[in-house]
Design a protein around this motif. Structure first.
Motif, mmCIF file in Angstrom:
data_model
loop_
_atom_site.group_PDB
_atom_site.id
_atom_site.type_symbol
_atom_site.label_atom_id
_atom_site.label_comp_id
_atom_site.label_asym_id
_atom_site.label_seq_id
_atom_site.Cartn_x
_atom_site.Cartn_y
_atom_site.Cartn_z
ATOM 1 N N GLU A 95 2.876 3.561 -5.862
ATOM 2 C CA GLU A 95 3.987 4.428 -5.453
ATOM 3 C C GLU A 95 3.456 5.728 -4.845
ATOM 4 O OE1 GLU A 95 7.005 3.297 -5.178
ATOM 5 O OE2 GLU A 95 6.324 1.461 -6.117
ATOM 6 N N ALA A 96 3.745 5.875 -3.575
ATOM 7 C CA ALA A 96 3.198 6.995 -2.803
ATOM 8 C C ALA A 96 3.545 8.358 -3.409
ATOM 9 C CB ALA A 96 3.697 6.914 -1.359
ATOM 10 N N ARG A 106 14.494 -8.540 5.868
ATOM 11 C CA ARG A 106 14.250 -8.596 4.427
ATOM 12 C C ARG A 106 15.490 -8.234 3.610
ATOM 13 N NH1 ARG A 106 8.420 -5.545 3.402
ATOM 14 N NH2 ARG A 106 7.188 -6.815 4.833
ATOM 15 N N VAL A 160 0.862 -1.177 0.000
ATOM 16 C CA VAL A 160 0.000 0.000 0.000
ATOM 17 C C VAL A 160 0.901 1.230 0.000
ATOM 18 C CG1 VAL A 160 -2.020 -1.016 1.087
ATOM 19 C CG2 VAL A 160 -0.166 -0.134 2.536
HETATM 20 N N1 LIG Z 1 7.553 2.054 -2.917
HETATM 21 C C1 LIG Z 1 6.266 1.906 -2.266
HETATM 22 C C2 LIG Z 1 6.509 1.276 -0.924
HETATM 23 C C3 LIG Z 1 5.242 1.184 -0.130
HETATM 24 C C4 LIG Z 1 5.462 0.392 1.150
HETATM 25 O O1 LIG Z 1 6.602 0.128 1.577
HETATM 26 N N2 LIG Z 1 4.359 0.001 1.771
HETATM 27 C C5 LIG Z 1 4.433 -0.794 2.964
HETATM 28 C C6 LIG Z 1 3.685 -0.141 4.103
HETATM 29 S S1 LIG Z 1 4.473 1.302 4.659
HETATM 30 C C7 LIG Z 1 3.746 -2.110 2.729
HETATM 31 O O2 LIG Z 1 2.789 -2.198 1.991
HETATM 32 N N3 LIG Z 1 4.266 -3.138 3.386
HETATM 33 C C8 LIG Z 1 3.707 -4.428 3.334
HETATM 34 C C9 LIG Z 1 4.595 -5.379 2.630
HETATM 35 O O3 LIG Z 1 5.657 -4.958 2.119
HETATM 36 O O4 LIG Z 1 4.224 -6.543 2.570
HETATM 37 C C10 LIG Z 1 5.595 3.256 -2.122
HETATM 38 O O5 LIG Z 1 6.299 4.233 -1.809
HETATM 39 O O6 LIG Z 1 4.366 3.358 -2.306
#
Ligand SMILES: N[C@@H](CCC(=O)N[C@@H](CS)C(=O)NCC(=O)O)C(=O)O
Length: 207
Positions: free
Chosen positions: A64-65, A116, A52
């Motif tokens: 991508e945020a 990770r 997300v």
């Molecule tokens: N590059 C992505 C990264 C998004 C991201 O790291 N989301 C995390 C939450 S902060 C997530 O969904 N983590 C769950 C997972 O990786 O399984 C963005 O900036 O949108």
């Protein structure tokens, strides 16, 4: 109607606050996990990484945020979350959103999920320690930048302020917490006053 797929407290916070701040007509879709901790296949078809946020705007599916922040700013230019294209402020916005995402957000990921980033079962702690030290350098540098201006991009609130607000909140478990840095604290409190941020916190059930 725009649809934001989110999980409370995650990288969906800034896009969510942006949608609320610009007065968009939006719906929230909570992303859940199945019994095996997997994202539903319907969600994976939108966001192959299962992460997300994801924004749906008509038939556009945007991940991508940072891309989502800029898209919202461009869709609602009168709200002023993105400075006009071609201005110095717009270039600064690109710089800050890129830095906050690629450098700071990525370091947070190393800090939150060090396992990770190594195949060594004993290596996670060292990765977390290094990430914590790197985060401290970012926090100190940003705090210094905010000593002379109220907003990240000089002039007015932009999407970069909403993004930084989210990252400062993530740093509350740092030692010392990110918001103990005086200028970051002032910035955090200033952004906290925004109606869109208040609405986002309420809708995500966050304090
Ligand atoms: N590059 C992505 C990264 C998004 C991201 O790291 N989301 C995390 C939450 S902060 C997530 O969904 N983590 C769950 C997972 O990786 O399984 C963005 O900036 O949108």
């Amino acid at each position: 109607m725009l649809r934001l797929h989110y999980i409370p407290g995650t990288a969906a916070m800034a896009p969510h606050a942006a949608l609320a701040e610009v007065g968009a007509d939006y719906a929230l879709v909570l992303v859940e996990e199945d019994d095996r901790g997997q994202r539903p296949s319907a969600y994976l078809s939108l966001n192959p990484w299962g992460q997300v946020p994801t924004l749906q705007d008509g038939d556009l599916v945007l991940t991508e945020a940072v891309a989502i922040m800029l898209h919202i700013a461009d869709r609602f230019p009168e709200a002023g979350l993105g400075a006009p294209v071609g201005t110095r402020a717009r270039s600064e916005l690109y710089r800050w959103l890129s830095y906050l995402s690629y450098a700071v957000q990525t370091t947070y990921m190393h800090w939150f999920y060090p396992e990770r980033f190594t195949t060594d079962p004993d290596g996670a702690e060292a990765i977390r320690d290094r990430a914590s030290a790197t985060l401290r350098r970012h926090i100190d540098w940003i705090d210094g930048e905010l000593a002379t201006r109220p907003w990240v991009v000089d002039g007015s609130l932009t999407g970069a302020d909403l993004f930084l607000f989210m990252l400062t909140r993530w740093g509350r478990f740092q030692e010392p917490p990110a918001w103990d840095s005086p200028n970051l604290r002032t910035h955090f409190d200033r952004v906290l006053q925004r109606p869109g941020v208040q609405r986002m916190l309420t809708e995500q059930g966050l304090e």
